[in-house]
Design an enzyme around this catalytic site. Structure first.
Site, PDB file in Angstrom:
ATOM      1  N   GLY A 139       0.833  -1.200   0.000  1.00 10.18           N
ATOM      2  CA  GLY A 139       0.000   0.000   0.000  1.00 10.18           C
ATOM      3  C   GLY A 139       0.860   1.239   0.000  1.00 10.18           C
ATOM      4  N   GLY A 164       4.183   0.434   2.008  1.00 12.74           N
ATOM      5  CA  GLY A 164       4.871  -0.696   1.382  1.00 12.74           C
ATOM      6  C   GLY A 164       5.361  -0.391  -0.017  1.00 12.74           C
ATOM      7  N   LYS A 197       6.904   6.448  19.042  1.00 16.18           N
ATOM      8  CA  LYS A 197       5.898   6.556  17.981  1.00 16.18           C
ATOM      9  C   LYS A 197       4.493   6.354  18.552  1.00 16.18           C
ATOM     10  CE  LYS A 197       4.389   6.610  13.630  1.00 16.18           C
ATOM     11  NZ  LYS A 197       4.571   5.468  12.733  1.00 16.18           N
ATOM     12  N   ASN A 240       0.427   7.867  18.257  1.00 18.37           N
ATOM     13  CA  ASN A 240      -0.609   7.011  17.687  1.00 18.37           C
ATOM     14  C   ASN A 240      -1.715   6.672  18.668  1.00 18.37           C
ATOM     15  OD1 ASN A 240       1.864   5.197  15.768  1.00 18.37           O
ATOM     16  ND2 ASN A 240       0.448   6.761  15.046  1.00 18.37           N
ATOM     17  N   ASN A 250      -4.684   8.877  16.916  1.00 17.59           N
ATOM     18  CA  ASN A 250      -5.416   7.993  16.000  1.00 17.59           C
ATOM     19  C   ASN A 250      -6.861   7.758  16.429  1.00 17.59           C
ATOM     20  OD1 ASN A 250      -2.625   7.736  15.136  1.00 17.59           O
ATOM     21  ND2 ASN A 250      -3.322   6.015  13.902  1.00 17.59           N
TER      22      ASN A 250
END
Length: 323
Positions: A9, A12, A204, A208, A212
């Site tokens: 995606g 990737g 990270k 998130n 998120n």
């Protein structure tokens, strides 16, 4: 070096294109219009660092590829347990699996060395279903600091960041990490080998775990969340609780909450991956971001009331989305 990107995606395909540009033998596994576009036109990367096109082999059938040295896993963590038929043809005895996932990985306590060494987290590896498909011994951790979006089938818009930190669960500086790092750098990406990637995981995750789920609940961008006073306060509390859980596991990310918020605000009107998934009707990847941290909070007897509240609301949203 032979590399298969399983789940090519936005992230990737970007990594695959960079590795292909560096001369690696890259194979992209995808499906639908995105696959068709990559087959006909290659991966088109649009970036402030310079546009380029990489015409790597693309397929929806991993048996066409065969065993590789590295599998770069671009799938959502929600798909890991079911990816066995896709990944099996790509593996030989020493194939490494580089999982570019957000949140707490299924291998977190593999060769951890602490009191929880070898423990399986039910939230990210329910019933051992993920470990059965992705043996922790194959895992190389990866924390992604790049922001990308699929602008159109076969077209990746690179927004910012080129860093992909990697590391071994046992904290060793292994040859397989070194070789992959060098290939990524040859493709003009940053790929430091970290002696303890778990600190990067929490660094990270600090963003998130808060941005998120709230972005999905409020349909808000990074800038909007940071500039709304009450929401910013909730995010600060979530970050404080997350840092407390990390500290209970002897991880202390080298960043302040204010600095983390300032960095997020600079990203601007970017939609988090969870918000993008919500808008696309896809499953929400919240277990590895939020549920896992609550499991770790329980394990370490660390209070997390704000995380618990946001988890309840976002879990309801996830169930409504899946219905």
């Amino acid at each position: 070096m032979r590399v298969a990107v399983l789940g090519a995606g936005a992230i990737g395909a970007y990594v695959g294109a960079a590795l292909h540009r560096a001369g690696a033998d890259v194979h992209l596994v995808a499906r639908g219009p995105h696959l068709a576009a990559m087959r006909h036109h290659g991966v088109q990367v649009l970036s402030p660092r310079g546009d380029f096109t990489a015409k790597a082999h693309a397929t929806d059938d991993p048996t066409e590829i065969g065993p590789v040295d590295y599998v770069f896993l671009g799938l959502k963590a929600t798909s890991y347990a079911a990816c066995g038929p896709l990944i099996k043809p790509l593996l030989h005895d020493t194939t490494a699996v580089i999982a570019a996932q957000n949140g707490i990985p299924w291998w977190y306590f593999h060769q951890h060395g602490g009191p929880h060494d070898g423990r399986r987290l039910e939230s990210v590896d329910p019933g051992g279903a993920v470990s059965a498909v992705l043996a922790p011994e194959r895992a190389i951790g990866c924390v992604v600091y790049a922001a990308t979006e699929l602008e159109a089938p076969g077209v990746v818009r690179h927004l910012e960041g080129t860093r992909f930190s990697i590391g071994e669960p046992d904290r060793s500086l292994s040859p397989r990490c070194k070789d992959f790092s060098e290939a990524m750098q040859a493709g003009q990406l940053k790929c430091p080998v970290e002696p303890d990637l778990r600190n990067d995981i929490w660094l990270k995750l600090l963003g998130n775990i808060s941005f998120n789920p709230i972005s999905a609940l409020a349909r808000a961008t990074m800038r909007q969340m940071c500039r709304h006073h009450a929401t910013r306060h909730v995010i600060e509390m979530m970050m404080e609780e997350t840092l407390a859980v990390a500290a209970a596991l002897d991880c202390r990310p080298d960043i302040t909450i204010e600095r983390r918020l300032a960095g997020a605000e600079k990203v601007g009107d970017h939609r988090t991956s969870t918000l993008q998934d919500l808008e696309a009707g896809k499953p929400l990847e919240l277990d590895v971001l939020l549920t896992a941290v609550l499991e770790l909070a329980t394990l370490t007897h660390t209070p997390a009331p704000t995380l618990t509240t946001i988890h309840a609301l976002s879990d309801l949203l996830a169930h409504q989305t899946a219905a």
